[in-house]
Motif scaffolding. Structure first.
Motif, PDB file in Angstrom:
ATOM      1  N   GLU A   1       0.817  -1.214   0.000  1.00  0.00           N
ATOM      2  CA  GLU A   1       0.000   0.000   0.000  1.00  0.00           C
ATOM      3  C   GLU A   1       0.849   1.263   0.000  1.00  0.00           C
ATOM      4  OE1 GLU A   1      -3.419   0.041   2.665  1.00  0.00           O
ATOM      5  OE2 GLU A   1      -3.069  -2.084   3.063  1.00  0.00           O
ATOM      6  N   GLY A   2       1.998   1.215   0.670  1.00  0.00           N
ATOM      7  CA  GLY A   2       2.818   2.406   0.778  1.00  0.00           C
ATOM      8  C   GLY A   2       2.103   3.485   1.578  1.00  0.00           C
ATOM      9  N   ILE A   3       2.554   4.725   1.404  1.00  0.00           N
ATOM     10  CA  ILE A   3       1.861   5.878   1.990  1.00  0.00           C
ATOM     11  C   ILE A   3       1.575   6.828   0.833  1.00  0.00           C
ATOM     12  CG2 ILE A   3       1.928   7.759   3.659  1.00  0.00           C
ATOM     13  CD1 ILE A   3       4.012   6.264   5.209  1.00  0.00           C
ATOM     14  N   CYS A   4       0.376   6.807   0.354  1.00  0.00           N
ATOM     15  CA  CYS A   4       0.003   7.578  -0.835  1.00  0.00           C
ATOM     16  C   CYS A   4      -1.215   8.454  -0.564  1.00  0.00           C
ATOM     17  CB  CYS A   4      -0.287   6.657  -2.013  1.00  0.00           C
ATOM     18  SG  CYS A   4       1.124   5.612  -2.493  1.00  0.00           S
ATOM     19  N   LEU A   5      -1.244   9.608  -1.217  1.00  0.00           N
ATOM     20  CA  LEU A   5      -2.372  10.524  -1.128  1.00  0.00           C
ATOM     21  C   LEU A   5      -3.418  10.158  -2.171  1.00  0.00           C
ATOM     22  CD1 LEU A   5      -0.351  13.867  -0.764  1.00  0.00           C
ATOM     23  CD2 LEU A   5      -1.287  12.432   1.056  1.00  0.00           C
ATOM     24  N   GLU A   6      -4.574  10.763  -2.059  1.00  0.00           N
ATOM     25  CA  GLU A   6      -5.662  10.464  -2.983  1.00  0.00           C
ATOM     26  C   GLU A   6      -5.320  10.843  -4.419  1.00  0.00           C
ATOM     27  OE1 GLU A   6      -9.235  12.243  -1.586  1.00  0.00           O
ATOM     28  OE2 GLU A   6      -9.396  10.944   0.179  1.00  0.00           O
ATOM     29  N   ASN A   7      -4.447  11.834  -4.597  1.00  0.00           N
ATOM     30  CA  ASN A   7      -4.070  12.249  -5.947  1.00  0.00           C
ATOM     31  C   ASN A   7      -3.021  11.336  -6.570  1.00  0.00           C
ATOM     32  OD1 ASN A   7      -1.717  12.919  -4.630  1.00  0.00           O
ATOM     33  ND2 ASN A   7      -1.868  15.127  -4.972  1.00  0.00           N
ATOM     34  N   GLY A   8      -2.628  10.290  -5.857  1.00  0.00           N
ATOM     35  CA  GLY A   8      -1.673   9.327  -6.383  1.00  0.00           C
ATOM     36  C   GLY A   8      -0.232   9.588  -5.996  1.00  0.00           C
ATOM     37  N   GLU A   9       0.054  10.746  -5.412  1.00  0.00           N
ATOM     38  CA  GLU A   9       1.417  11.046  -4.977  1.00  0.00           C
ATOM     39  C   GLU A   9       1.752  10.228  -3.738  1.00  0.00           C
ATOM     40  OE1 GLU A   9       4.148  14.864  -3.519  1.00  0.00           O
ATOM     41  OE2 GLU A   9       2.089  15.169  -4.224  1.00  0.00           O
ATOM     42  N   CYS A  10       2.925   9.624  -3.732  1.00  0.00           N
ATOM     43  CA  CYS A  10       3.307   8.728  -2.633  1.00  0.00           C
ATOM     44  C   CYS A  10       4.531   9.248  -1.893  1.00  0.00           C
ATOM     45  CB  CYS A  10       3.593   7.321  -3.159  1.00  0.00           C
ATOM     46  SG  CYS A  10       2.166   6.478  -3.868  1.00  0.00           S
ATOM     47  N   LEU A  11       4.414   9.336  -0.575  1.00  0.00           N
ATOM     48  CA  LEU A  11       5.574   9.621   0.266  1.00  0.00           C
ATOM     49  C   LEU A  11       6.464   8.388   0.313  1.00  0.00           C
ATOM     50  CD1 LEU A  11       7.112  11.371   2.334  1.00  0.00           C
ATOM     51  CD2 LEU A  11       5.619  10.443   4.098  1.00  0.00           C
ATOM     52  N   VAL A  12       5.846   7.216   0.469  1.00  0.00           N
ATOM     53  CA  VAL A  12       6.535   5.932   0.389  1.00  0.00           C
ATOM     54  C   VAL A  12       5.805   5.094  -0.650  1.00  0.00           C
ATOM     55  CG1 VAL A  12       7.202   3.820   1.616  1.00  0.00           C
ATOM     56  CG2 VAL A  12       7.255   6.025   2.813  1.00  0.00           C
ATOM     57  N   LYS A  13       6.489   4.727  -1.712  1.00  0.00           N
ATOM     58  CA  LYS A  13       5.846   3.970  -2.781  1.00  0.00           C
ATOM     59  C   LYS A  13       5.528   2.543  -2.327  1.00  0.00           C
ATOM     60  CE  LYS A  13       8.048   6.520  -6.559  1.00  0.00           C
ATOM     61  NZ  LYS A  13       8.936   6.424  -7.751  1.00  0.00           N
ATOM     62  N   PRO A  14       4.487   1.945  -2.884  1.00  0.00           N
ATOM     63  CA  PRO A  14       4.167   0.551  -2.552  1.00  0.00           C
ATOM     64  C   PRO A  14       5.365  -0.366  -2.816  1.00  0.00           C
ATOM     65  CG  PRO A  14       2.366   1.559  -3.780  1.00  0.00           C
ATOM     66  CD  PRO A  14       3.497   2.537  -3.810  1.00  0.00           C
ATOM     67  N   GLY A  15       5.567  -1.313  -1.918  1.00  0.00           N
ATOM     68  CA  GLY A  15       6.648  -2.276  -2.082  1.00  0.00           C
ATOM     69  C   GLY A  15       8.030  -1.730  -1.775  1.00  0.00           C
ATOM     70  N   SER A  16       8.109  -0.626  -1.024  1.00  0.00           N
ATOM     71  CA  SER A  16       9.407   0.001  -0.746  1.00  0.00           C
ATOM     72  C   SER A  16      10.146  -0.687   0.408  1.00  0.00           C
ATOM     73  CB  SER A  16       9.224   1.482  -0.393  1.00  0.00           C
ATOM     74  OG  SER A  16       8.768   2.219  -1.507  1.00  0.00           O
ATOM     75  N   THR A  17      11.433  -0.925   0.199  1.00  0.00           N
ATOM     76  CA  THR A  17      12.327  -1.319   1.279  1.00  0.00           C
ATOM     77  C   THR A  17      12.874  -0.043   1.909  1.00  0.00           C
ATOM     78  OG1 THR A  17      12.964  -3.399   0.233  1.00  0.00           O
ATOM     79  CG2 THR A  17      14.503  -2.477   1.842  1.00  0.00           C
ATOM     80  N   LEU A  18      12.893   0.024   3.233  1.00  0.00           N
ATOM     81  CA  LEU A  18      13.266   1.247   3.936  1.00  0.00           C
ATOM     82  C   LEU A  18      14.518   1.038   4.780  1.00  0.00           C
ATOM     83  CD1 LEU A  18       9.697   2.298   5.156  1.00  0.00           C
ATOM     84  CD2 LEU A  18      10.880   3.004   3.065  1.00  0.00           C
ATOM     85  N   VAL A  19      15.218   2.135   5.050  1.00  0.00           N
ATOM     86  CA  VAL A  19      16.408   2.120   5.897  1.00  0.00           C
ATOM     87  C   VAL A  19      16.151   3.044   7.081  1.00  0.00           C
ATOM     88  CG1 VAL A  19      18.888   2.557   6.035  1.00  0.00           C
ATOM     89  CG2 VAL A  19      17.891   1.723   3.894  1.00  0.00           C
ATOM     90  N   TYR A  20      16.422   2.559   8.284  1.00  0.00           N
ATOM     91  CA  TYR A  20      16.210   3.355   9.498  1.00  0.00           C
ATOM     92  C   TYR A  20      17.477   3.401  10.338  1.00  0.00           C
ATOM     93  CZ  TYR A  20      11.069   3.634   9.184  1.00  0.00           C
ATOM     94  OH  TYR A  20       9.777   3.916   8.802  1.00  0.00           O
ATOM     95  N   ASP A  21      17.818   4.597  10.797  1.00  0.00           N
ATOM     96  CA  ASP A  21      18.767   4.749  11.897  1.00  0.00           C
ATOM     97  C   ASP A  21      17.930   4.842  13.167  1.00  0.00           C
ATOM     98  OD1 ASP A  21      20.908   4.822  10.178  1.00  0.00           O
ATOM     99  OD2 ASP A  21      21.096   6.997  10.177  1.00  0.00           O
ATOM    100  N   VAL A  22      18.153   3.950  14.120  1.00  0.00           N
ATOM    101  CA  VAL A  22      17.330   3.887  15.329  1.00  0.00           C
ATOM    102  C   VAL A  22      18.212   3.883  16.567  1.00  0.00           C
ATOM    103  CG1 VAL A  22      15.497   2.649  16.539  1.00  0.00           C
ATOM    104  CG2 VAL A  22      15.657   2.479  14.054  1.00  0.00           C
ATOM    105  N   THR A  23      17.885   4.740  17.515  1.00  0.00           N
ATOM    106  CA  THR A  23      18.549   4.748  18.819  1.00  0.00           C
ATOM    107  C   THR A  23      17.514   4.478  19.896  1.00  0.00           C
ATOM    108  OG1 THR A  23      20.154   6.404  18.074  1.00  0.00           O
ATOM    109  CG2 THR A  23      19.946   6.074  20.451  1.00  0.00           C
ATOM    110  N   LEU A  24      17.751   3.475  20.724  1.00  0.00           N
ATOM    111  CA  LEU A  24      16.852   3.187  21.838  1.00  0.00           C
ATOM    112  C   LEU A  24      17.318   3.999  23.042  1.00  0.00           C
ATOM    113  CD1 LEU A  24      14.513   1.705  23.146  1.00  0.00           C
ATOM    114  CD2 LEU A  24      16.032  -0.272  23.511  1.00  0.00           C
ATOM    115  N   LYS A  25      16.537   4.996  23.415  1.00  0.00           N
ATOM    116  CA  LYS A  25      16.916   5.927  24.484  1.00  0.00           C
ATOM    117  C   LYS A  25      16.511   5.434  25.869  1.00  0.00           C
ATOM    118  CE  LYS A  25      18.439   9.452  23.604  1.00  0.00           C
ATOM    119  NZ  LYS A  25      19.840   9.884  23.400  1.00  0.00           N
ATOM    120  N   LYS A  26      15.272   4.913  25.990  1.00  0.00           N
ATOM    121  CA  LYS A  26      14.773   4.488  27.302  1.00  0.00           C
ATOM    122  C   LYS A  26      13.804   3.312  27.141  1.00  0.00           C
ATOM    123  CE  LYS A  26      14.948   9.100  29.447  1.00  0.00           C
ATOM    124  NZ  LYS A  26      14.152  10.159  30.113  1.00  0.00           N
ATOM    125  N   SER A  27      13.642   2.589  28.205  1.00  0.00           N
ATOM    126  CA  SER A  27      12.639   1.522  28.272  1.00  0.00           C
ATOM    127  C   SER A  27      12.166   1.399  29.712  1.00  0.00           C
ATOM    128  CB  SER A  27      13.226   0.180  27.809  1.00  0.00           C
ATOM    129  OG  SER A  27      12.268  -0.846  27.923  1.00  0.00           O
TER     130      SER A  27
END
Length: 212
Positions: free
Chosen positions: A181-207
């Motif tokens: 599904e991705g993240i797409c608006l009604e006009n068809g513009e996508c912030l994240v296209k369907p089927g996208s592989t993503l890269v994240y930098d993640v820091t765990l600050k607290k738990s």
């Protein structure tokens, strides 16, 4: 569904302005070498053979794009690809440790249902930032219950395999991100296209354990 309605997206899905080019290099290279280098049994590198001051931003981007385009044809020498060890989770998530706490054996590991605080930057496969917990001049952590639908399944799983103080760079496949599904608006513009592989930098600050 873990997809939030686009009419009222949570802070973790807000659209942010396109960042400066300098922010593109590291995730693109990790993405390229993780999928190319590992096909030949190599490890990931995020280092250049020449001083960073002599490498232009355009050259770094071009090298990452070239690695993606030619990885099935060219096998680079193992010495050139030496770098951080990359780990594989059963779900297909790949990650490399960017920082570990001073005493990992005594570090707190979150459990399902704990309240965690993370800082993250999310990148598309071309290195463009599409989501982050902080902007220039500010710094905010995202609080959520581990295992909840506040974040994508891939972030839940990654954080569940971290300890407080650890920072990773993770490659999250579509099945653990926004799927077909991705993240797409009604006009068809996508912030994240369907089927996208993503890269994240993640820091765990607290738990912390949630209140009764």
């Amino acid at each position: 569904s873990f997809l939030a309605p686009l009419t009222n997206p949570p802070p973790s899905l807000q659209i942010h302005p396109r960042p400066k080019m300098a922010r593109y290099a590291s995730p693109l290279l990790l993405f390229a070498f993780a999928f190319c280098g590992f096909a030949h049994g190599f490890s990931v590198t995020m280092k250049a053979d020449v001083p960073s001051s002599s490498v232009s931003r355009r050259a770094i981007l071009s090298s990452g794009a070239a690695a993606l385009a030619t990885c099935s044809v060219v096998a680079l020498p193992q010495k050139a690809l030496a770098g951080p060890e990359v780990y594989n989770l059963p779900s297909g998530i790949k990650y490399a440790n960017l920082k570990m706490p001073d005493n990992p054996k005594k570090a707190v590991a979150p459990q399902q249902g704990d309240i965690v605080a993370i800082e993250f930057t999310g990148y598309l496969s071309n290195g463009q930032i599409f989501d982050r917990t902080h902007a220039e001049g500010t710094k905010n952590a995202l609080l959520f219950k581990l295992g909840s639908t506040v974040v994508i399944p891939g972030l839940n799983e990654m954080v569940a395999n971290m300890v407080v103080g650890q920072k990773v760079q993770a490659i999250i496949p579509p099945s653990k991100a926004f799927g077909d599904e991705g993240i797409c608006l009604e006009n068809g513009e996508c912030l994240v296209k369907p089927g996208s592989t993503l890269v994240y930098d993640v820091t765990l600050k607290k738990s912390s354990i949630p209140p009764p």
